[in-house]
Design a protein around this motif. Sequence first.
Motif, PDB file in Angstrom:
ATOM      1  N   SER A   1     -33.562 -68.656  67.249  1.00  0.00           N
ATOM      2  CA  SER A   1     -32.369 -68.905  67.726  1.00  0.00           C
ATOM      3  C   SER A   1     -31.389 -69.120  66.668  1.00  0.00           C
ATOM      4  O   SER A   1     -31.642 -69.240  65.657  1.00  0.00           O
ATOM      5  N   GLY A   2     -30.181 -69.024  67.165  1.00  0.00           N
ATOM      6  CA  GLY A   2     -28.985 -69.398  66.275  1.00  0.00           C
ATOM      7  C   GLY A   2     -29.152 -70.815  65.653  1.00  0.00           C
ATOM      8  O   GLY A   2     -28.959 -71.021  64.416  1.00  0.00           O
ATOM      9  N   ALA A   3     -29.323 -71.633  66.467  1.00  0.00           N
ATOM     10  CA  ALA A   3     -29.471 -73.238  66.002  1.00  0.00           C
ATOM     11  C   ALA A   3     -30.360 -73.098  64.999  1.00  0.00           C
ATOM     12  O   ALA A   3     -30.294 -73.862  63.817  1.00  0.00           O
TER      13      ALA A   3
ATOM     14  N   ASN B   1     -29.552 -71.628  61.509  1.00  0.00           N
ATOM     15  CA  ASN B   1     -28.588 -72.576  60.928  1.00  0.00           C
ATOM     16  C   ASN B   1     -29.410 -73.809  60.256  1.00  0.00           C
ATOM     17  O   ASN B   1     -29.111 -74.120  59.383  1.00  0.00           O
TER      18      ASN B   1
ATOM     19  N   PHE C   1     -18.603 -74.137  65.759  1.00  0.00           N
ATOM     20  CA  PHE C   1     -19.948 -74.361  66.606  1.00  0.00           C
ATOM     21  C   PHE C   1     -21.130 -73.536  65.728  1.00  0.00           C
ATOM     22  O   PHE C   1     -21.137 -72.591  65.400  1.00  0.00           O
ATOM     23  N   HIS C   2     -22.230 -74.588  65.409  1.00  0.00           N
ATOM     24  CA  HIS C   2     -23.187 -74.113  64.920  1.00  0.00           C
ATOM     25  C   HIS C   2     -24.459 -74.394  65.595  1.00  0.00           C
ATOM     26  O   HIS C   2     -25.730 -74.113  65.207  1.00  0.00           O
ATOM     27  N   GLY C   3     -24.513 -74.902  66.785  1.00  0.00           N
ATOM     28  CA  GLY C   3     -25.739 -74.942  67.586  1.00  0.00           C
ATOM     29  C   GLY C   3     -25.855 -76.357  68.255  1.00  0.00           C
ATOM     30  O   GLY C   3     -24.870 -77.354  68.018  1.00  0.00           O
TER      31      GLY C   3
ATOM     32  N   GLU D   1     -18.011 -70.151  60.161  1.00  0.00           N
ATOM     33  CA  GLU D   1     -17.740 -68.749  60.954  1.00  0.00           C
ATOM     34  C   GLU D   1     -16.447 -67.918  60.252  1.00  0.00           C
ATOM     35  O   GLU D   1     -15.439 -68.616  60.495  1.00  0.00           O
TER      36      GLU D   1
ATOM     37  N   GLU E   1     -17.135 -69.743  69.647  1.00  0.00           N
ATOM     38  CA  GLU E   1     -16.771 -70.613  70.734  1.00  0.00           C
ATOM     39  C   GLU E   1     -15.503 -71.360  70.604  1.00  0.00           C
ATOM     40  O   GLU E   1     -14.990 -71.958  71.706  1.00  0.00           O
TER      41      GLU E   1
ATOM     42  N   ASP F   1     -21.875 -68.334  58.953  1.00  0.00           N
ATOM     43  CA  ASP F   1     -22.780 -68.318  60.383  1.00  0.00           C
ATOM     44  C   ASP F   1     -22.243 -67.181  61.044  1.00  0.00           C
ATOM     45  O   ASP F   1     -21.117 -67.182  61.455  1.00  0.00           O
TER      46      ASP F   1
ATOM     47  N   VAL G   1     -23.838 -65.794  63.456  1.00  0.00           N
ATOM     48  CA  VAL G   1     -24.823 -65.772  64.914  1.00  0.00           C
ATOM     49  C   VAL G   1     -24.276 -65.038  65.731  1.00  0.00           C
ATOM     50  O   VAL G   1     -24.830 -64.258  66.626  1.00  0.00           O
ATOM     51  N   GLN G   2     -22.743 -65.098  66.115  1.00  0.00           N
ATOM     52  CA  GLN G   2     -21.990 -64.384  67.061  1.00  0.00           C
ATOM     53  C   GLN G   2     -21.420 -63.140  66.411  1.00  0.00           C
ATOM     54  O   GLN G   2     -21.361 -62.080  66.933  1.00  0.00           O
TER      55      GLN G   2
ATOM     56  N   LYS H   1     -27.703 -64.139  67.880  1.00  0.00           N
ATOM     57  CA  LYS H   1     -27.235 -63.162  69.188  1.00  0.00           C
ATOM     58  C   LYS H   1     -27.835 -61.959  69.354  1.00  0.00           C
ATOM     59  O   LYS H   1     -28.431 -61.306  69.979  1.00  0.00           O
TER      60      LYS H   1
END
Length: 393
Positions: A102-104, A107, A136-138, A186, A191, A219, A221-222, A248
């Motif tokens: 997962s993203g969290a 991280n 937003f990091h998780g 990011e 988010e 980050d 992730v997105q 993601k």
Amino acid sequence: MNIQELDKKYVLPTYARADVEFVSGKNARLVDANGKKYIDFTSGIAVVSVGHGNERLTNAICEQIKDMMHMSNLYYIAPQAKAAQKIVEASGYDMKCFFGNSGAEANEGAIKIARKHGERDGQVKQYKIITLNHSFHGRTITTVKATGQESMHNYFGPFPDGFVYANGIDEIESLLDDHTVAVMIELVQGEGGVQPLDKQKVQALAKLLKEKGVLLMVDEVQTGVYRTGKFLASNYYEIEPDVITLAKGVGGGVPVGVVMTSLKGIFSPGDHGSTFGGNNLSTRAICEVIDILNEYDANGELARGIAYFDAALENFYNAHKELFMEKVGIGMIAGLRVKDADTLGKIINAAREHGVMVLKAGRNTLRFLPPLTITKEEIDEGFELLHTALTTL
Ligand SMILES: *Cc1c(COP(=O)(O)O)cnc(C)c1O
């Protein structure tokens, strides 16, 4: 009991669910349990990067699980090694990967890399990690503390120490001290409200951190895996981070997280690990997603899709200046800022009722994260539906 009753009875209520259940999809088209059709401008929050029901991805996964779904990281895993190669080569950076779920978790891996790196001279322990307000990091205890939103730090303490929040990129330099080991950002806050950082400022920050020996951790992730039009937003910003996280879009819907770093010697066996991370199923999915999107990029389809989407969003924005005050984003992470935050929920609900799915970001941003493979027809249809939805407000 119907599904809503079952959910209410047995699932912890951590989500304010909308009143809809999707049962199938094809690229950017969705069908709900009542047979109603939708255009999807969300791709499950930037996850379904190659579209719903992608045939190549489905076939690759099926082929893989007939042979082997999972064994263990105690042994060699061919698709994991290949996925790492594909990610590193597409990124253009000289890095190595670790696979989580997962993203969290990606991280968390980044934070562990930073903390171990901070041990290196044994003298002054460097441990502080600067993140940005509205980031937003998780949702794990550590990544929620890394997240620069005080409202998310209720209830769950005590938290791990060492996170410092900068009020924008300009404030980072003044927060650096002898204990700072890393800055985690990011490049386009997702988010937080589709908030792209200024390219020149990011490049200046990257240079400053290199001089000071402080790690730059991005980050993605997105933003990763072609969301901005480049494989990484870091490529778009033309910087060379020390650590990058993905999640993601990289598995196309299969849960994965990746942390990649140029600190290739940072971990020894036993320092980090995951039971599921990098297994045959999930890394085979990564391989196929990256192959699909590399081809889509190389043949110009991605750039054409992004240009078409951007023009359609621009037209829509120009036609609705009574509601919106700014168009924001890069590539297919895009948004429209509403003038009045109270209208945002109404727009999203009306859109859903008219058959088009869009997202909220931050307090006042209507967010668009379509599948990267969305077609012109799907884009046109989606904005037409959205247009009709607005006339009912
Ligand atoms: C979604 C997201 C995360 C968290 O990912 P999960 O898979 O939900 O743990 C972390 N960072 C960013 C930038 C994200 O958008």
